[in-house]
Design a protein around this motif. Structure first.
Motif, PDB file in Angstrom:
ATOM      1  N   GLY A 165     -12.020   2.456   2.614  1.00 50.02           N
ATOM      2  CA  GLY A 165     -12.921   2.841   1.537  1.00 50.02           C
ATOM      3  C   GLY A 165     -12.347   2.455   0.188  1.00 50.02           C
ATOM      4  O   GLY A 165     -11.494   1.565   0.083  1.00 50.02           O
ATOM      5  N   ALA A 166     -12.814   3.131  -0.852  1.00 48.63           N
ATOM      6  CA  ALA A 166     -12.412   2.810  -2.222  1.00 48.63           C
ATOM      7  C   ALA A 166     -10.904   2.944  -2.396  1.00 48.63           C
ATOM      8  O   ALA A 166     -10.265   3.801  -1.781  1.00 48.63           O
ATOM      9  N   THR A 167     -10.347   2.093  -3.246  1.00 43.05           N
ATOM     10  CA  THR A 167      -8.909   2.111  -3.509  1.00 43.05           C
ATOM     11  C   THR A 167      -8.649   2.303  -4.996  1.00 43.05           C
ATOM     12  O   THR A 167      -9.502   1.998  -5.836  1.00 43.05           O
ATOM     13  N   ALA A 168      -7.479   2.811  -5.293  1.00 46.61           N
ATOM     14  CA  ALA A 168      -6.925   2.712  -6.641  1.00 46.61           C
ATOM     15  C   ALA A 168      -5.854   1.647  -6.576  1.00 46.61           C
ATOM     16  O   ALA A 168      -5.038   1.637  -5.652  1.00 46.61           O
ATOM     17  N   LEU A 202      -1.781  -0.974  -3.932  1.00 49.33           N
ATOM     18  CA  LEU A 202      -3.006  -0.237  -3.651  1.00 49.33           C
ATOM     19  C   LEU A 202      -2.676   1.123  -3.055  1.00 49.33           C
ATOM     20  O   LEU A 202      -1.662   1.284  -2.363  1.00 49.33           O
ATOM     21  N   SER A 203      -3.559   2.077  -3.285  1.00 52.67           N
ATOM     22  CA  SER A 203      -3.374   3.393  -2.677  1.00 52.67           C
ATOM     23  C   SER A 203      -3.521   3.336  -1.171  1.00 52.67           C
ATOM     24  O   SER A 203      -2.846   4.063  -0.432  1.00 52.67           O
ATOM     25  N   VAL A 238       0.842  -1.192   0.000  1.00 49.48           N
ATOM     26  CA  VAL A 238       0.000   0.000   0.000  1.00 49.48           C
ATOM     27  C   VAL A 238       0.878   1.244   0.000  1.00 49.48           C
ATOM     28  O   VAL A 238       2.000   1.234   0.514  1.00 49.48           O
ATOM     29  N   VAL A 239       0.354   2.316  -0.611  1.00 45.02           N
ATOM     30  CA  VAL A 239       1.070   3.590  -0.603  1.00 45.02           C
ATOM     31  C   VAL A 239       1.021   4.199   0.789  1.00 45.02           C
ATOM     32  O   VAL A 239       2.034   4.629   1.339  1.00 45.02           O
ATOM     33  N   ARG A 240      -0.180   4.248   1.382  1.00 46.81           N
ATOM     34  CA  ARG A 240      -0.347   4.790   2.731  1.00 46.81           C
ATOM     35  C   ARG A 240      -0.613   3.659   3.702  1.00 46.81           C
ATOM     36  O   ARG A 240      -1.491   2.823   3.477  1.00 46.81           O
TER      37      ARG A 240
END
Length: 268
Positions: free
Chosen positions: A41-44, A34-35, A5-7
């Motif tokens: 919630g929603a991810t990119a 993943l973002s 994950v980015v964050r």
């Protein structure tokens, strides 16, 4: 090999800094990027195609670099093809290096949601990776699903573990009594436990962190029960630093992870 994950600190984003803090060189291969964790919630996101994963591993093998590995750690997969590629490369490595440590964190589901990966992925992890693993770290739901039986108590956990082909199994966050979570170490002849208090809210990533810390301590020469105790103690330090944050405060806790005193590991 796991998600990234980015964050935040889940998947490789937890395992890599933890293993490095214990002194290990790590070569992270993401299976998906993943973002953020989907719990927010929603991810990119973008998944790594099995052919691309195979190409990267094959190139490392061609240079002879995979022969330098002391361990393989695998967690989250989104495609059964990724699992097949991983299994094939582990099999090749183990033929060359029988002592290679293989740690599989079968990230397939949890309570109360159930499976959160496609069924073919869960089946591939069960059928292809578990027979290659020296140690696995399922949660209660994952142990139940992999063994094909209900697991609601310690006796059932031990029976379920005996059905699996892996010699050492760590069952994470197992509830034995109110307010307490137990991390069980189950082998053919013993069941040990490291207990922690249940906290009202915990960010995602503690399972990834527990598995990677356990592996890191094993590679530093501790036996599996000592490694589990040190990993559990490390989780407590990270959670104390985290407080009410929505992501693990892993960076703040990293300097303490290598020298921490282990949590008590006792007969369950």
């Amino acid at each position: 090999m796991s998600s990234q994950v980015v964050r935040g600190h889940v998947g490789n984003s937890a395992a890599v800094p933890a293993l490095r803090a214990l002194g290990h060189e790590v070569w992270p291969l993401p299976t998906i990027i993943l973002s953020n964790h989907p719990a927010h919630g929603a991810t990119a996101a973008t998944a790594i195609k099995p052919d691309d994963l195979d190409a990267m591993l094959s190139r490392l093998a061609e240079f002879g670099w995979l022969d330098e590995l002391d361990a393989v750690f695998a967690g989250y997969f989104r495609d059964p093809g990724q699992v097949a590629v991983t299994a094939r490369h582990i099999e090749s490595l183990k033929r060359k290096k029988p002592a290679l440590k293989t740690f599989i964190d079968p990230i397939i589901g949890d309570d109360p949601r159930g499976l959160y990966v496609p069924l073919p992925v869960a089946e591939a992890i069960r059928d292809r990776l578990l027979p290659l693993a020296d140690i696995i770290a399922p949660n209660r739901f994952e142990l139940s699903w992999l063994a094909g039986m209900e697991v609601e108590n310690l006796a059932q956990a031990r029976t379920a573990a005996a059905r699996l082909p892996t010699p050492e199994i760590i069952v994470t966050s197992f509830t034995q009594r109110e307010g307490v979570l137990s991390n069980l170490l189950i082998t053919s002849d013993r069941v040990l436990a490291a207990h922690t208090r249940r906290r009202p809210q915990v960010p995602q990533g503690t399972g990834d962190l527990l598995s990677s810390l356990t592996l890191g301590h094993l590679l530093n020469g501790y036996n599996v029960s000592e490694s589990l105790g040190r990993a559990v103690a490390g989780i407590e330090v990270v959670l104390d630093a985290t407080g009410t944050r929505d992501e693990l405060a892993l960076t703040a806790a990293l300097p303490q992870l290598a020298t921490i005193s282990p949590a008590t590991v006792e007969s369950a």
